[in-house]
Structure formats: structure tokens, C-alpha cells
Design a protein around this motif. Structure first.
Motif, short mmCIF file in Angstrom:
data_model
loop_
_atom_site.label_atom_id
_atom_site.label_comp_id
_atom_site.label_asym_id
_atom_site.label_seq_id
_atom_site.Cartn_x
_atom_site.Cartn_y
_atom_site.Cartn_z
N GLU A 1 4.26 -10.62 -10.67
CA GLU A 1 4.54 -10.27 -9.36
C GLU A 1 3.71 -8.98 -9.04
O GLU A 1 3.21 -8.66 -8.04
N LEU A 2 3.63 -7.97 -10.06
CA LEU A 2 2.85 -6.89 -9.96
C LEU A 2 1.40 -7.10 -9.97
O LEU A 2 0.56 -6.53 -9.00
N MET B 1 7.02 -0.17 -12.44
CA MET B 1 7.62 -1.40 -11.87
C MET B 1 8.92 -1.39 -10.91
O MET B 1 9.07 -2.05 -9.87
N GLU B 2 9.35 0.10 -11.21
CA GLU B 2 10.55 0.26 -10.19
C GLU B 2 9.82 0.95 -8.93
O GLU B 2 10.47 0.35 -7.75
N LYS B 3 8.85 1.46 -8.78
CA LYS B 3 8.36 2.06 -7.70
C LYS B 3 7.68 1.09 -6.90
O LYS B 3 7.75 0.94 -5.70
N MET B 4 7.21 0.02 -7.54
CA MET B 4 6.50 -1.29 -6.93
C MET B 4 7.54 -2.26 -6.41
O MET B 4 6.94 -3.31 -5.91
N ARG B 5 8.72 -2.15 -7.03
CA ARG B 5 9.84 -3.09 -6.99
C ARG B 5 9.21 -4.59 -7.31
O ARG B 5 9.34 -5.29 -6.74
N LEU C 1 0.86 -1.18 -0.02
CA LEU C 1 0.14 -0.10 0.18
C LEU C 1 1.01 1.37 0.01
O LEU C 1 0.52 2.17 -0.75
N ALA C 2 2.17 1.45 0.74
CA ALA C 2 2.86 2.31 0.90
C ALA C 2 3.33 2.47 -0.58
O ALA C 2 3.74 3.51 -0.99
N ARG C 3 3.74 1.52 -1.27
CA ARG C 3 4.53 1.67 -2.42
C ARG C 3 3.41 2.23 -3.59
O ARG C 3 3.71 3.17 -4.41
#
Lengths: 130, 208
Positions: B193-194, B183-187, B138-140
Motif C-alpha cells: 500500500e505504501l 507507516m503510521e503517518k501515511m496510514r 501529498l498531505a500525508r
């Protein structure tokens, strides 16, 4: 397969499925008062087939069945009718048995010595809420 | 800062039982804290701290079942192992319907209780890890711009970049850039995975 029989007013409420057991007459009487249709069946296999085909308000089963136990029946019913409440009637007042059955997914466990109050407490709300 | 150590809380109005249980639980290296009543426990309990609760059903004032209801009302996830010397099936059923982890009738073997306590602590750790992971996702999600959130929704619904571009009125290249940022921000290392993250976040992504 036993011939299914229904009592009460079929249009009134979804049916309760009762597996054959010693206390079935008392269960039938209460459900008639609640104007709920009741289907009877002889074993878990039949119960699963009925649950797959129709809307039920709940299933009332003894702990032991000719083709397995209540835990197996709960597992099978969860697959064909997720969320269907299964109420298990036990003859023994053994708390550990009740806890284990609840852990396996029973909605409630009723001690047959206090059948009527158990049915009123657990089954009546399920029947009347529909 | 060190994470708090899991504590086994014991709530029983019987001093002898409290002492015996505290001693038993400490004997296997676990941290134990005893409380003489439900209100005493509630006054000191912090829902953020890990642990489990060994709870007597019958107590003067607030009963064990009432305490369980209060904990549910507060959203506490602490696993509750009930103990009672005067239990019956309806009582056990009520406790389990209210979410009890286990229900044990006195007298019980020490080992039996210890096993249930260990399982309850493991359940608590698992629940807290799941909640922490959920909070992290949620934070991501909070770091995404509105446009990136939009792109993420469409990507996770299986739409191709070209189609997303047409839907949003932007070029395919722009979608690719937004997608890379997501993709980068959500790692996330893969689309699968996303998708899992979005599913885990649930309604908070799809309804916002």
C-alpha cells in the motif's frame, strides 16, 4: 506479406506506415513531398509486426481492414508501440464514427473527401517534428 | 458543510435550446444552469465545483472550442459534451483532441443526451475522487520528517532495514522506528500500500 516498399530518403525521417487503401497514392505523393519514407502493408497483422520492429512517425489506416477494424489495430499497436499516432481515414463523413474512433485512441480521423488538408494538418507535423 | 451538488452547465446562444435542455436535464432530477455565452459561463464557473458542461460549438464571440481551450488553460477537468447542428469530422476531431468527453450532432434524442450527461457526471466524480485521494497522499507526505522521507524512499525501493541502516549510518532499530512512523503517518497497512501511495504521489516524493 506484401513486399515492403519505401519512397523518399530513408535517412531523412522515420517512416510512415500506410495500410493499403483507396487513397494510398495521394498519401504517398504527399509523404514524398515531405521527404518521408513510407511503408505499405496489407493488413493489421503486418502493421503490428512492422511497428514492433521499427521507429515510425505514424500509421495511416482505413477504418475497415481485412483482419478487423481500425479500433482493433489501435489497441494492438498501443501494446507494441505505446504512443504511436494512428490516423484513420474514413469515407463517411459520419461524426459519430469519428468520435468513436477518437475515443478508442486514434490520434486523428481524416475525412477522405478532404484528404489532402487532413494529411497536411495531422500527418505533416508528426513527420516534420522528428 | 455539505459538498456542492454536481451541476450540468449548458452554454448555448440560442434561448430556445437553452430552455429546452435545462428543462430536460431537470426532468431527471439533475441540477442545471444555463448560460447564454462562453464569457457568461466563465464569469460564474468555479473549477472546484463538480459537474459537466453541455456546450454549443458555434456561438458568436468565443466559440465552444475556444471555451474548451480556455478551460484547459485554467486546468479545469470538467467533462465537455459538445452539441452542434453544423458539425463536421475535422471539428469533432479537434474537440476530441482537446479532451472533449463527447460530441453530439443535432438533432439528437433526449435519451441520448441524458446518457452522455450521466456518463460525463460519473467521469467527473471519478476524476475528483482520484484528485482528492492524490491530494490526501501529498498531505500525508508533508507530515514526514526528512529522515522518515529518506527511509520511506529506501523501503519502497525494496531495501531491507539492515541495508537502509548501513546506507544512512544508523542502527537497524532506528530504521525500524522510522519505518513504523512512516507507516503510521501515511496510514499504510502494508508495504504494498505504501508503494502504491508513493507511485501515486509520483515525482513529488522521488525528486524532493
Amino acid at each position: 506479406m506484401d513486399k515492403l516498399r519505401a519512397a523518399g530518403d530513408p535517412a531523412a525521417r522515420p517512416a510512415v506506415l500506410c495500410l493499403r487503401q483507396r487513397d494510398e497514392m495521394e498519401i504517398g505523393q504527399l509523404l514524398t513531398v515531405l521527404r518521408s519514407p513510407i511503408y505499405y502493408c496489407a493488413n493489421g497483422r503486418e502493421a503490428v509486426a512492422i511497428a514492433r520492429d521499427g521507429a515510425l512517425s505514424c500509421v495511416i489506416t482505413p477504418l475497415r481492414l481485412p483482419d478487423g477494424g481500425a479500433a482493433k489495430l489501435i489497441r494492438q499497436l498501443q501494446r507494441v508501440a505505446p504512443g504511436l499516432a494512428v490516423i484513420v481515414v474514413v469515407k463517411s463523413p459520419d461524426i459519430s464514427v469519428a468520435v468513436e474512433v477518437m475515443r478508442r485512441g486514434a490520434y486523428a480521423v481524416i475525412d477522405s473527401r478532404t484528404l489532402n488538408s487532413g494529411l497536411l494538418h495531422h500527418v505533416a507535423p508528426l513527420v516534420l517534428e522528428r | 458543510m455539505k459538498p456542492p451538488v454536481a451541476t450540468v452547465h449548458i452554454v448555448d446562444d440560442d434561448e430556445a435550446v437553452r430552455s429546452a435542455l435545462r428543462l430536460l436535464i431537470r426532468s431527471v432530477g439533475l441540477q442545471a444552469q444555463a448560460h447564454a455565452s462562453a464569457p457568461e459561463f466563465l464569469a460564474s464557473y468555479d473549477t472546484r465545483n463538480p459537474g459537466c458542461l453541455v456546450l454549443d460549438v458555434r456561438m458568436p464571440g468565443m466559440s465552444g472550442l475556444e471555451l474548451q481551450q480556455e478551460l484547459n488553460r485554467r486546468g479545469a477537468i470538467i467533462p465537455v459534451v459538445f452539441i452542434t447542428g453544423h458539425g463536421d469530422v475535422p471539428m469533432a476531431v479537434t474537440a476530441m483532441q482537446q479532451g472533449a468527453f463527447d460530441f453530439l450532432q443535432k438533432p439528437f434524442q433526449d435519451q441520448e443526451l441524458l446518457e452522455k450527461v450521466q456518463r460525463a457526471l460519473a467521469r467527473d466524480a471519478q476524476s475528483r475522487a482520484g484528485m482528492a485521494a492524490h491530494a490526501e497522499i501529498l498531505a500525508r507526505l508533508e507530515t514526514l520528517t526528512p529522515r522518515e522521507t529518506e527511509v520511506m524512499r529506501l523501503v519502497t525501493r525494496g531495501k531491507a532495514n539492515k541495508v537502509i541502516g548501513a546506507d544512512l549510518g544508523v542502527s537497524q532499530r532506528t530504521v525500524e522506528i522510522h519505518r513504523a512512523h512512516v507507516m503510521e503517518k501515511m496510514r499504510a497497512h502494508s508495504l504494498a500500500e505504501l508503494v502504491r501511495m508513493v507511485l501515486d504521489a509520483g515525482d513529488s516524493t522521488h525528486n524532493s
